[in-house]
Every structure is written in C-alpha cells, then in structure tokens.
Scaffold this active site. Sequence first.
Site, short mmCIF file in Angstrom:
data_model
loop_
_atom_site.label_atom_id
_atom_site.label_comp_id
_atom_site.label_asym_id
_atom_site.label_seq_id
_atom_site.Cartn_x
_atom_site.Cartn_y
_atom_site.Cartn_z
CE LYS A 115 -4.47 -1.65 1.13
NZ LYS A 115 -5.74 -1.54 1.81
CE LYS A 197 -6.16 -7.99 -1.71
NZ LYS A 197 -6.23 -7.74 -0.27
CE LYS A 200 -13.23 -3.64 -0.04
NZ LYS A 200 -12.11 -3.55 0.90
N1 AQP Z 1 -8.54 -11.05 -3.79
C1 AQP Z 1 -8.94 -11.62 -2.67
N2 AQP Z 1 -8.98 -12.97 -2.53
C2 AQP Z 1 -9.41 -13.53 -1.38
N3 AQP Z 1 -9.82 -12.83 -0.32
C3 AQP Z 1 -9.80 -11.49 -0.40
N4 AQP Z 1 -10.14 -10.50 0.45
C4 AQP Z 1 -9.93 -9.29 -0.12
N5 AQP Z 1 -9.47 -9.46 -1.36
C5 AQP Z 1 -9.36 -10.82 -1.58
C6 AQP Z 1 -10.66 -10.72 1.80
O1 AQP Z 1 -11.76 -9.84 1.98
C7 AQP Z 1 -11.82 -9.46 3.36
C8 AQP Z 1 -12.04 -8.00 3.48
O2 AQP Z 1 -10.94 -7.30 2.96
P1 AQP Z 1 -10.74 -5.80 3.39
O3 AQP Z 1 -11.82 -4.97 2.87
O4 AQP Z 1 -10.56 -5.70 4.85
O5 AQP Z 1 -9.38 -5.37 2.82
P2 AQP Z 1 -8.42 -5.92 1.77
O6 AQP Z 1 -7.97 -7.30 2.10
O7 AQP Z 1 -7.34 -4.90 1.64
O8 AQP Z 1 -9.35 -5.97 0.48
P3 AQP Z 1 -9.22 -5.17 -0.84
O9 AQP Z 1 -10.39 -5.56 -1.69
O10 AQP Z 1 -7.86 -5.37 -1.45
O11 AQP Z 1 -9.41 -3.67 -0.38
P4 AQP Z 1 -8.52 -2.41 -0.66
O12 AQP Z 1 -8.40 -2.34 -2.16
O13 AQP Z 1 -9.28 -1.27 -0.08
O14 AQP Z 1 -7.21 -2.64 0.02
C9 AQP Z 1 -10.54 -9.95 4.02
O15 AQP Z 1 -10.83 -11.10 4.79
C10 AQP Z 1 -9.66 -10.30 2.86
O16 AQP Z 1 -8.80 -11.38 3.18
#
Ligand code: AQP
Length: 331
Positions: A115, A197, A200
């Site tokens: 990040k 990965k 979002k």
């Molecule tokens: N690509 C993924 N594959 C499997 N699990 C995933 N999770 C997120 N992306 C994947 C799981 O979703 C839950 C919530 O995630 P989060 O919102 O707390 O943050 P994150 O992991 O940082 O998800 P994002 O989508 O990548 O958000 P941004 O872009 O804002 O950083 C967690 O249990 C995560 O494991």
Amino acid sequence: MLGDKKVVFSGVQPSGNLTIGNYLGAIKNFSAFSDEYRCFYCVVDLHAITVRQVPAELRRRTYETLALYMACGLDPEKNTLFVQSHVPAHAELSWLLNCYTMFGELSRMTQFKDKSAKHADNINAGLFTYPVLMAADILLYQTDLVPVGVDQKQHLELARDIAGRFNQAYSPTFVVPEPYIPQSGMKIMSLADPLSKMSKSDPNPNAVVYILDDKDTVLRKFRRAVTDSGAEVRPGEGKEGISNLISIYRCFTGKTEEEVIKEFEGKGYGDFKTACGEACADALSPVREEFARLMADKAYLEAVMKKGAEEASYAAARTMAKVKKKIGFIG
Ligand code: AQP
C-alpha cells in the site's frame, strides 16, 4: 469465548465497491458460523481512512457494506452486525496495543509495503499501524476464530503475537485467535494482471468483478480476462490467468480441479471464460436483488447498526475493563 459460545470476528473495509475476492475470500463464508458461534461482523470504516476517502462515498459504502452482509445471508438477529467507528473501544484498545507492538514487526507487513508503494503520496502512520487496529478489533471480543482471505494471514499472526505478549506480560487476558481460511478462500487475482490480488481499490474496473455488477458486465469482464496463448484449461506455470479463472469457477460451482479439467477437455478458453461468467453471475444474482431491497430501507439499516453497536459495545467493555486493570490504570 463469550458465555458458552466460541467467538467469530471478521470485517470488511468500506473502501470501494466489494469484489468477488471479498465475497469468495470472506463474506460468503461468514453465515456458516451463525448457529454455532457468537459472531461479530464489522464494517471497518476506521481502517478505510488509512487511504484517502471521499466523505460522501465513505458514508454510502458503509451502508452498502452492511446491506451486502445481510444480502449474503447474515441475519442481524443471529449475528452482531456493526460499524467500527460506532464502538470507540476499537480505537482505544488499538492505542494500548501499539505499546505492545514492535516497529520491526510492523515494518515486515507485506500489505504495508504494497500500500505504501500504491499510495506513495500518503504513507501515513495509520497505514503503518493498521495491523494493530486489526489486532484490537479481534482481541476486543475474545475471538476464537477469524474467517479471512489468505492475504490477511500475516496480520492475523501478528494479532496472535500481540495477544501472547500481553498475556505473558500480565496474565491470561486475551484469547489467542485462530485464522479460518476456508478451502474456497483462495486468493482471487486480478483479471487484468493475474499476478496481483483482485482489490476493490484497483483503478482498472476491468481487472475486478464487483459483487453488484450486472450479468452482462460480469460476462464481458470474464471474456476479457488476461490469459496465456495456450488453449488447454488446466493450471500450470506461466498460466496464472487460467489458474485464477479455474479457482474462481471452482469457488462458484463447488467442483474439484479434476472435474473442471475434464469438463473443458477439448474446449477452448473462450467457452471456459463464458462458463466462468455464467457461474459467477448466477451465484450473485440473488445477492444483488436482496441488496437492492435492503438499500431502499435506510431506516432499517440504521436500526441494525444501532443494535449492533450496542451489543458490540457491551462485549467490548468487558475486555477493556480487564485490560486497563492489568496495565495499572485507575478504573
Ligand atoms: N482477492 C482476494 N482474494 C481472497 N480474499 C480477499 N479479500 C480481499 N481481497 C481478496 C478478503 O476480503 C476481506 C475484506 O478485505 P478488506 O476490505 O478488509 O481489505 P483488503 O484485504 O485490503 O481488500 P481489498 O479488496 O484489497 O481492499 P482495498 O483495495 O481497499 O485494500 C478480508 O478477509 C480479505 O482477506
């Protein structure tokens, strides 16, 4: 444990439109715990502000994330559904745990490295101490089990270390949580770059399938997914794109790898991509319908948030009292 039940905690950030990575890695698996465990599912808005958010969008997405929890099957009568900033104990415990977390430990977190590279103009202290807030979220409820995607495993290990360190410095205070990474919780990768990965906050909307995408959009995104120049539907080295699509297809259909390979023997990538899109769109269609129904009733969503915050605050207060006493604060 809370009462006679083991505790489950998990959360999702309202930092963007939720993806099938969030769905398959986390939310889809949450409702399986509702009968046997005392479940807390949180919309972690404090985490979301480690990256700049537009206030009106953050507010809207907080409602949407709560509505999606319910649309994915979480009953607010059986689960405590709440918004993190409505329970101030999260931030309070986070500060205390900061003092039991080492700089070196936080420096090793891969999410921080990723990040900070993505947001080089805003490497704030919150981004660095994010895993401590996550530890506070979990430890506050004496959580036994944390259903998360595999990408969060490192943060969960840190939460376990912090709990162990605090327990050892004083006396047993926190339950040391276990991760629950279901077989279907494989890491879902970007459709445009299968080495990163699916996230979002990815600025390329074609890289990501959102839970709320309509059927045509889902089909189009799968058709455009990056694959290699081969033709055989089979995972393997240099075939990260196809491997990712096979994982996604398996998650939505419950089929094994062997079954998928057999099903698409002699067929090309085109047929397989269409089948992936169909399976995904069909699985998500009831979620989309229920989401629309819930979003039309804001008063109900607010009532759920309020009830959830009361239940969570009550459980959190018990842990906070214990922690403050152990540290030596005057109650
Ligand atoms: N690509 C993924 N594959 C499997 N699990 C995933 N999770 C997120 N992306 C994947 C799981 O979703 C839950 C919530 O995630 P989060 O919102 O707390 O943050 P994150 O992991 O940082 O998800 P994002 O989508 O990548 O958000 P941004 O872009 O804002 O950083 C967690 O249990 C995560 O494991």
